[in-house]
Write a protein that holds these residues in place. Structure first.
Motif, PDB file in Angstrom:
ATOM      1  N   ALA A 166      66.902   6.907  74.739  1.00 41.30           N
ATOM      2  CA  ALA A 166      67.461   8.608  74.649  1.00 41.30           C
ATOM      3  C   ALA A 166      67.618   9.542  75.644  1.00 41.30           C
ATOM      4  CB  ALA A 166      66.732   9.151  73.168  1.00 41.30           C
TER       5      ALA A 166
ATOM      6  N   ALA B  27      70.721   8.776  77.448  1.00 34.25           N
ATOM      7  CA  ALA B  27      71.442   8.639  76.944  1.00 34.25           C
ATOM      8  C   ALA B  27      71.785   9.679  76.774  1.00 34.25           C
ATOM      9  CB  ALA B  27      71.716   8.673  75.003  1.00 34.25           C
ATOM     10  N   ALA B  28      70.922  11.020  77.154  1.00 37.32           N
ATOM     11  CA  ALA B  28      70.328  12.638  77.394  1.00 37.32           C
ATOM     12  C   ALA B  28      70.881  13.117  79.008  1.00 37.32           C
ATOM     13  CB  ALA B  28      68.979  12.924  77.715  1.00 37.32           C
TER      14      ALA B  28
ATOM     15  N   GLY C  88      74.669  12.683  79.396  1.00 37.78           N
ATOM     16  CA  GLY C  88      75.289  13.706  78.425  1.00 37.78           C
ATOM     17  C   GLY C  88      75.712  13.358  76.622  1.00 37.78           C
ATOM     18  N   PHE C  89      75.299  12.655  76.328  1.00 38.55           N
ATOM     19  CA  PHE C  89      75.308  12.307  74.891  1.00 38.55           C
ATOM     20  C   PHE C  89      74.259  12.683  73.768  1.00 38.55           C
ATOM     21  CE2 PHE C  89      77.439   8.324  77.704  1.00 38.55           C
ATOM     22  CZ  PHE C  89      78.241   8.982  77.309  1.00 38.55           C
ATOM     23  N   GLY C  90      74.385  14.561  73.741  1.00 34.01           N
ATOM     24  CA  GLY C  90      73.501  14.570  72.885  1.00 34.01           C
ATOM     25  C   GLY C  90      73.096  14.270  71.703  1.00 34.01           C
ATOM     26  N   GLY C  91      74.407  13.572  71.094  1.00 32.29           N
ATOM     27  CA  GLY C  91      74.390  12.909  69.653  1.00 32.29           C
ATOM     28  C   GLY C  91      73.460  11.358  69.357  1.00 32.29           C
TER      29      GLY C  91
ATOM     30  N   ALA D 259      71.460  11.159  72.041  1.00 31.49           N
ATOM     31  CA  ALA D 259      69.637  11.179  72.506  1.00 31.49           C
ATOM     32  C   ALA D 259      68.848  11.179  71.451  1.00 31.49           C
ATOM     33  CB  ALA D 259      69.917  11.801  73.391  1.00 31.49           C
ATOM     34  N   GLY D 260      69.437  12.645  70.666  1.00 31.32           N
ATOM     35  CA  GLY D 260      68.657  13.141  69.166  1.00 31.32           C
ATOM     36  C   GLY D 260      68.732  12.010  68.315  1.00 31.32           C
TER      37      GLY D 260
ATOM     38  N   THR E 266      65.501   9.535  69.999  1.00 27.07           N
ATOM     39  CA  THR E 266      64.272  10.245  69.479  1.00 27.07           C
ATOM     40  C   THR E 266      63.898  10.539  68.760  1.00 27.07           C
ATOM     41  OG1 THR E 266      65.159  11.711  71.340  1.00 27.07           O
ATOM     42  CG2 THR E 266      63.457  12.460  70.344  1.00 27.07           C
TER      43      THR E 266
END
Length: 51
Positions: free
Chosen positions: A12, A15-16, A19-22, A24-25, A28
């Motif tokens: 996570a 990925a954050a 810039g891969f927010g989806g 990373a979320g 997490t």
């Protein structure tokens, strides 16, 4: 189980950073669920006296 939780947390964070927010979320959320399952199993293990 704690190991998998830490692996998903590292995924996570990486990925954050990229810039891969989806992703990373999602990672997490999975890490959080695994950590709470680990805590519940730890408490049950401590109460029953098993290792």
């Amino acid at each position: 189980m704690l190991r998998y939780s830490l692996i998903f947390l590292i995924v996570a964070i990486v990925a954050a950073v990229f810039g891969f927010g989806g992703i990373a979320g999602a990672a997490t959320g999975i890490a959080r669920v695994l950590f709470f399952v680990f805590l519940i199993l730890l408490v049950i293990s401590l109460i029953t006296g098993r290792k």
